[in-house]
Design a protein around this motif. Structure first.
Motif, short mmCIF file in Angstrom:
data_model
loop_
_atom_site.label_atom_id
_atom_site.label_comp_id
_atom_site.label_asym_id
_atom_site.label_seq_id
_atom_site.Cartn_x
_atom_site.Cartn_y
_atom_site.Cartn_z
N UNK A 1 100.26 62.04 29.90
CA UNK A 1 99.22 62.34 30.88
C UNK A 1 98.25 63.37 30.34
N UNK A 2 96.95 63.03 30.35
CA UNK A 2 95.97 63.95 29.78
C UNK A 2 94.66 63.97 30.55
N UNK A 3 94.54 64.11 31.88
CA UNK A 3 95.66 63.97 32.81
C UNK A 3 95.99 62.53 33.15
N UNK A 4 95.25 61.60 32.55
CA UNK A 4 95.58 60.20 32.82
C UNK A 4 96.19 59.59 31.56
N UNK A 5 97.31 58.91 31.72
CA UNK A 5 97.88 58.15 30.62
C UNK A 5 97.56 56.70 30.92
N UNK A 6 97.16 55.94 29.89
CA UNK A 6 96.67 54.60 30.17
C UNK A 6 97.61 53.80 31.07
N UNK A 7 98.87 53.73 30.71
CA UNK A 7 99.82 52.93 31.50
C UNK A 7 100.75 53.81 32.31
N UNK A 8 100.36 55.06 32.50
CA UNK A 8 101.16 55.99 33.27
C UNK A 8 100.70 55.90 34.72
N UNK B 1 90.01 65.12 42.16
CA UNK B 1 89.42 65.98 41.14
C UNK B 1 90.47 66.23 40.05
N UNK B 2 90.47 65.40 38.99
CA UNK B 2 91.49 65.53 37.96
C UNK B 2 91.42 66.89 37.27
N UNK B 3 92.55 67.35 36.74
CA UNK B 3 92.52 68.62 36.01
C UNK B 3 91.88 68.40 34.65
N UNK B 4 91.27 69.46 34.15
CA UNK B 4 90.69 69.44 32.82
C UNK B 4 90.87 70.82 32.21
N UNK B 5 90.88 70.86 30.90
CA UNK B 5 90.91 72.17 30.27
C UNK B 5 89.52 72.58 29.82
N UNK B 6 88.62 71.62 29.78
CA UNK B 6 87.26 71.81 29.26
C UNK B 6 87.26 72.29 27.81
N UNK C 1 83.68 66.66 31.93
CA UNK C 1 85.05 66.19 31.84
C UNK C 1 85.16 65.01 30.89
N UNK C 2 86.32 64.85 30.29
CA UNK C 2 86.55 63.69 29.44
C UNK C 2 87.82 63.00 29.95
N UNK C 3 87.60 61.86 30.59
CA UNK C 3 88.74 61.15 31.17
C UNK C 3 88.90 59.82 30.46
N UNK D 1 86.46 56.09 27.09
CA UNK D 1 86.42 57.49 27.50
C UNK D 1 85.03 57.79 28.03
N UNK D 2 84.92 58.84 28.86
CA UNK D 2 83.63 59.12 29.50
C UNK D 2 82.72 59.88 28.54
N UNK D 3 82.21 59.16 27.52
CA UNK D 3 81.31 59.82 26.58
C UNK D 3 79.94 59.17 26.53
N UNK D 4 79.70 58.22 27.41
CA UNK D 4 78.39 57.62 27.48
C UNK D 4 78.08 56.65 26.37
N UNK D 5 79.07 56.33 25.53
CA UNK D 5 78.79 55.48 24.38
C UNK D 5 79.55 54.16 24.45
N UNK D 6 80.25 53.93 25.55
CA UNK D 6 81.10 52.75 25.61
C UNK D 6 80.28 51.47 25.70
N UNK D 7 79.07 51.58 26.27
CA UNK D 7 78.25 50.37 26.43
C UNK D 7 77.76 49.84 25.09
#
Lengths: 316, 510, 319
Positions: free
Chosen positions: B207-214, B336-341, B151-153, B301-307
């Motif tokens: 919403x994707x499914x989370x919007x930053x300030x949504x 469990x957020x929705x995703x399209x993968x 997932x990418x949130x 974003x959950x890509x493991x590179x933010x650190x």
């Protein structure tokens, strides 16, 4: 009537006021030139500052540490001092290869360009019936009509097979219609008498062009050399399109790639190796590296913008 | 040239021979020459050494070599499109819906890869079936999806040190997050609570499914936006579409939650919570300023590179720490957020000048851990050092755009400098079971019937929607202008067409 | 020399017929240029047919099906066409006028500077802005107009010194045609002045000596001698600029405005509009169609300009 009297009669015809106010201007001649000259000095200095301050900001910014740049956006004084951007630039892909490539492209390109521009411009300037006018239109239309990127790409890669060659960067830029017409305008202002005198002496067209016109055209040749050299020096897009071997990249392309990748690394997944590149500082340093050689070379070209080149040509 | 070689092979029965030995990798049957890949970014330092080593191995094992053409990011989209259009000789390229993939596919530039992955055992092992299914367009696969998580949130990356300083050790819901932002504004001088760049505005509200300030989307992450390629238009399908069979798409400005987000953003703009120059500043500048300590939080974003931001940040602020905040209202895994993968990046094969078999063979070769690490990380010992089975430590500045050709979720090594906070969120994002599959998961809108309206809509969105996303100007007045302009650009034509396509998708799915 | 010979010496060579050998020699001189144009300019122009086609990659340029004027419809029927075309022409006129004027004035004034070293220094300094990349210009403009974080900027700081209200420049579309013009003058003033300086250099010294004998001041000399003799160059630059009137200055404008929609009403030009609309869709046919439209209109403008010039100033025309 000789040339001098011809010209001054022209002036008299155009500015009769100068005769009527002869007395006035003679007296005023003491004060008036000073006013205009002072205004000139002042205006030119102001405009110079207008251009100098940003230049200073860029040089200073290229030597300032990224943390300060990130906070202020600019720097008038390199504090805290940092050479990180220049380090990155000089230890990255070999800049020496880049300079050599750019030098080749610029020198060969400028020579080719000047020869073809002046020869074409001369034929147009001569106003030959049935030749010059069609040539004018022929040379002008490409300034307006452009086939687009894809046909150009196909031409260079598939028709001319110039992929990965420096000539793929030189040839497409060889003629600039704008500069052709500026040259035409200049040629048309050359004194007719000199050309006629040569013709009466029995010189052929080629001789006239090479031995009389070109030596008289030093100012415009300097302009052409300057403008074309600058274009070749700064060109990177054709390099991006056609050069695949990074060792052949000219300087501008290397810098452009570096800047783009560093800038975009911030918004895209990257590995730890990309982190913390000083983006602001790099942009300024890159400008300095690009502009530097030109600013150093320009004073030499200026030697040709000195009056008196045509002095003596019309006498006798 | 290559085509005739393949034909020759077929004639000589080589293909027949291969078929007689099931399980034998088709690699043995064919390719020679060089497989060229178009990659973004630039050649890593020390690339020649790595390439030579890889090619020595590749030549010995498979009989062909690999070459990469690096194109800098600013020009990648245009250059790759140009090279496809002009029929240049290369095998693969990075493409995506946010580049020109839809257009290339419709124009016949991409090779059909349906069923190809099954033929290559190593590759097949690394690409989850769910992933292949999610990235199939109308039953066909046009590219190999490149992902490193399930997932990418999108969420908030915050300055953990500032959070602890003001007593916000645990931020689990949006309300607490907002209190944190205001606390920073009030008490920490010279730090803007949230920094955002131009061109990412829609992520603030849609919403994707989370919007930053949504705020709504953090409590109910069950709405997924879809976009019409090239129009900038983002829309939602009806929540009950699966039951009713009627897709009923609406543009984002007709959704209450998204509009509420806009009002919040406006308030933040006026209160100085977000930076006021967002419309004109680019991502690099924002990252640079974050690294200098000017912002308390940023898009993540959950890509493991933010650190990776931490190293630079620590130089300016030695006590800095980073944390990932996903304000779902509780521990991860509870919702469990929705995703399209749908993969953000895909490897596509050039149909008019590329060799499919060779390209697939190379992809299979990259799916072996040793080869994957060699090209992706460099020479072991010089460029990187293994830390356990799944981590690595960076030793040199070797940096290869893995997402463009060899991301394999199962083979990726995590940087040893990853913060615990990110380890948690990234780990959670790896499991497909932590997410819900959206009803319209593999829906890709076809823009060809409404091309002109889409192009005009793009201008409307840029001109009227962008300022709203950044809080510039009054929301109601701005929405009014946006709606009028959208109607003039042909919104109803587009929505009717989308409704038609959505209904057809539901029918086919059923 | 007799009167007849004088007359012959002074009339332009237009009336003299050259031998065909001379003509041939001159054609040879022009040959490299002609060949170059044929290969690099006229060759690729064949690709313009794609403006009338529905292009797809599989069929290529020459295999794609025709679709008449459909590609042109996209731009011409969009509601913003009028504003965009107006912006393009208006901004180009401003840029052309301002940079030519600035170049001329700078050249005249530089001509008055006596000190060689100072003059060379200033000439270098004013030439340099031409090389600054549009991105760096954009950054510096942001520093001046909005500062870091968007709530300041050097200009606003200066305004507050004089107790004038602060302005959020990046949300004020009205100011931008003028801001952009100032940027263009900064960028092109020095560059254009080089052309005029070269022309001034070729004015022979005797003309000025004659004027000085008549007691003309430097100012009068500049106005009555230099300027009229620069008029042909000026006219050429104007005509060349007029032809590009429908081609917006994409590089500079896009780098500065980017996607800031608030500024579009006064700064959006044809090229930026097309770039934005088509950057995702990437429709080759439509881009070619709009380019063709710009070219044809530019051609009409230039023809008009040349005809106008021939009417008023026959001997200095390009044609």
């Amino acid at each position: 009537m000789n040339a001098i009297e011809q010209e001054s009669s022209v002036i008299k015809a155009r500015a009769p006021a100068s005769l009527g106010t002869l007395q006035h201007t003679r007296r005023a001649a003491r004060r008036m030139p000073e006013a205009f000259q002072s205004i000139s000095y002042l205006t030119v200095t102001i405009f110079g500052l207008f251009c100098l301050v940003p230049l200073w900001m860029i040089v200073s910014g290229s030597l300032t540490d990224e943390s300060a740049l990130g906070l202020n956006g600019y720097s008038l004084f390199p504090q805290p001092f940092s050479l990180r951007a220049y380090e990155l630039l000089f230890t990255g892909p070999s800049l020496l290869n880049g300079y050599l490539a750019s030098l080749f492209i610029t020198v060969v390109g400028t020579v080719l360009s000047i020869s073809c521009t002046t020869s074409l411009a001369w034929v147009i300037a001569r106003r030959l019936p049935f030749i010059s006018r069609p040539l004018t239109i022929f040379a002008y239309v490409p300034m307006l009509f452009n086939g687009g990127l894809v046909p150009f790409y196909l031409l260079v890669t598939q028709v001319l097979h110039l992929t990965n060659s420096w000539f793929a960067m030189i040839l497409p830029l060889m003629l600039a219609p704008f500069l052709i017409f500026v040259t035409v305008s200049f040629f048309r202002q050359l004194p007719e008498e000199i050309l006629d005198a040569a013709r009466i002496d029995g010189a052929g067209e080629l001789r006239i062009f090479f031995q009389i016109v070109l030596p008289l055209s030093k100012p415009i040749l300097a302009v052409l050399a300057l403008f074309y050299a600058v274009t070749y020096w700064n060109e990177w897009f054709t390099g991006l399109l056609f050069l695949s071997d990074p060792d052949r990249f000219p300087l501008q392309l290397i810098l452009q790639n570096l800047i783009s990748n560093v800038t975009n690394a911030a918004s895209l997944p990257s590995s730890a190796g990309d982190a913390a590149a000083p983006v602001y500082q790099l942009r300024f340093a890159m400008t300095v590296l690009t502009v530097g050689p030109i600013l150093l070379a320009y004073p030499f070209a200026q030697r040709f913008f000195v009056k008196g080149i045509t002095l003596g040509a019309t006498k006798g | 040239m290559r085509l005739s070689r393949r034909q020759f092979m077929a004639l000589s029965g080589a293909a027949g021979i291969t078929a007689a030995f099931p399980g034998l990798s088709p690699a043995f049957a064919s390719s020679t020459g060089t497989s060229t890949a178009l990659l973004p970014s630039q050649a890593p330092t020390g690339w020649k050494t790595v390439l030579d080593k890889a090619n020595a191995k590749l030549q010995a094992e498979l009989g062909f070599t690999f070459d990469a053409q690096f194109i800098n990011w600013s020009n990648y989209a245009q250059q790759s499109l140009l090279k496809f259009t002009a029929g240049a000789q290369f095998d693969t390229a990075l493409q995506a819906l946010w580049l020109n993939m839809a257009q290339l596919q419709q124009s016949g530039a991409l090779a059909d890869l349906t069923g190809q992955i099954d033929k290559w055992p190593n590759l097949k092992k690394q690409i989850a079936p769910k992933l292949i299914q999610a990235n199939t367009w109308g039953g066909k696969l046009w590219g190999i999806p490149q992902v490193n998580s399930a997932g990418r949130i999108q969420h908030f990356g915050i300055r953990q040190d500032l959070a602890e300083k003001y007593g916000f050790t645990e931020i689990n819901d949006f309300g607490t997050l907002e209190k944190f932002l205001y606390a920073v504004k009030e008490k920490e001088a010279g730090v803007t609570p949230f920094g955002v760049a131009s061109q990412t505005g829609w992520q603030m509200a849609v919403a994707t499914p989370t919007g930053m300030f949504n705020e709504d989307s953090w409590e109910n992450p069950y709405t997924m936006q879809y976009s019409l390629a090239g129009s900038g238009l983002r829309f939602y399908f009806d929540k009950d579409a699966a039951k009713t069979g009627s897709s009923k798409p609406i543009p984002w400005w007709d959704d209450a939650g998204t509009v509420a987000a806009l009002k919040k953003i406006r308030k933040y703009y006026q209160d100085g919570i977000i930076n006021a120059d967002a419309l004109n500043v680019d991502q690099a500048t924002i990252e640079s300023q974050f690294g200098a300590g000017r912002f308390a939080s940023l898009w993540s974003i959950t890509d493991g590179l933010q650190s990776n931001r931490l190293a630079g940040l620590k130089k300016a602020v030695p006590t800095a720490a980073l944390g990932q905040v996903l304000p779902f209202g509780g521990p991860l895994g509870k919702v469990k957020p929705v995703q399209t993968f749908q993969a953000d990046n895909m490897i596509v094969v050039n149909a008019n000048g590329g060799d499919v078999d060779r390209a697939m063979a190379l992809q299979d070769w990259f799916s072996i851990q040793e080869n994957h690490d060699l090209v992706g990380l460099g020479i072991e010992g010089t460029d990187w050092k293994a830390v356990g089975d799944h981590s690595f430590e960076q030793l040199s500045t070797y940096s290869f755009p893995s997402y463009a050709i060899l991301w394999r979720a199962g083979l990726e090594r995590l940087t040893s400098s990853m913060t615990d906070s990110e380890k948690k969120s990234f780990g959670w994002a790896q499991d497909y079971d932590n997410f819900t599959l959206d009803t319209f998961a593999s829906f890709i809108a076809d823009v060809t019937p409404v091309k002109e309206a889409a192009a005009q809509m793009n201008n409307v969105i840029t001109q009227y929607a962008n300022p709203l996303f950044y809080g510039v100007g009054d929301v109601d007045a701005g929405l009014d202008k946006l709606k009028k302009a959208a109607d003039a650009a042909g919104l109803d034509v587009i929505m009717t067409e989308l409704s038609k396509q959505g209904d057809a998708y539901l029918k086919a799915r059923a | 020399m007799t009167g007849a010979e004088q007359g012959a010496a002074r009339t332009p060579n237009r009336r003299r017929r050259l031998s065909s050998r001379d003509n041939l020699v001159l054609m040879l001189l022009a040959l490299p240029g002609i060949v170059w144009f044929l290969i690099f300019s006229y060759g690729p122009m064949a690709g313009l047919v794609v403006a009338f086609k529905s292009f797809n990659i599989r069929d290529g340029i020459f295999g794609s099906p025709w679709n008449g004027l459909a590609n042109f419809r996209y731009f011409l029927t969009s509601g913003d066409a009028a504003t965009i075309v107006f912006n393009t022409v208006f901004l180009n006129a401003l840029f052309l006028g301002a940079s030519l004027f600035a170049g001329l004035v700078l050249a005249l004034m530089l001509n008055e500077i006596r000190g060689g070293l100072y003059r060379r220094f200033v000439q270098s300094v004013i030439f340099f802005p031409y090389f600054v990349s549009p991105i760096v210009i954009s950054i510096m403009l942001q520093v001046i107009l909005s500062g870091v974080g968007g709530r300041g900027g050097l200009l606003n700081d200066m305004l507050s010194v004089f107790d004038l209200p602060q302005v959020a420049w990046y949300t004020e579309p009205g100011a931008w045609p003028w801001i952009l013009t100032i940027v263009k003058v900064w960028q092109l003033g020095g560059y254009t002045s080089v052309i005029f300086l070269a022309a001034i250099t070729s004015i022979s010294e005797e003309v000025y000596e004659a004027a000085a004998i008549d007691g003309a001041s430097r100012w009068r000399m500049a106005l009555s001698v230099t300027v009229p003799l620069l008029l042909p160059t000026f006219a050429v630059l104007v005509v060349l600029g007029v032809g590009r009137m429908f081609f917006g200055d994409f590089a500079t404008i896009y780098a500065i405005v980017q996607d800031n929609g608030v500024l579009f009403p006064t700064t959006d030009v044809i090229d930026t509009y097309v770039f934005r609309s088509l950057r995702m869709i990437g429709d080759f046919g439509t881009t070619a169609a709009i380019g063709l439209f710009q070219s044809v209109v530019g051609f009409v403008f230039v023809t008009a300009a040349v005809l106008v010039q021939r009417r008023f100033q026959k001997e200095n025309g390009i044609l």
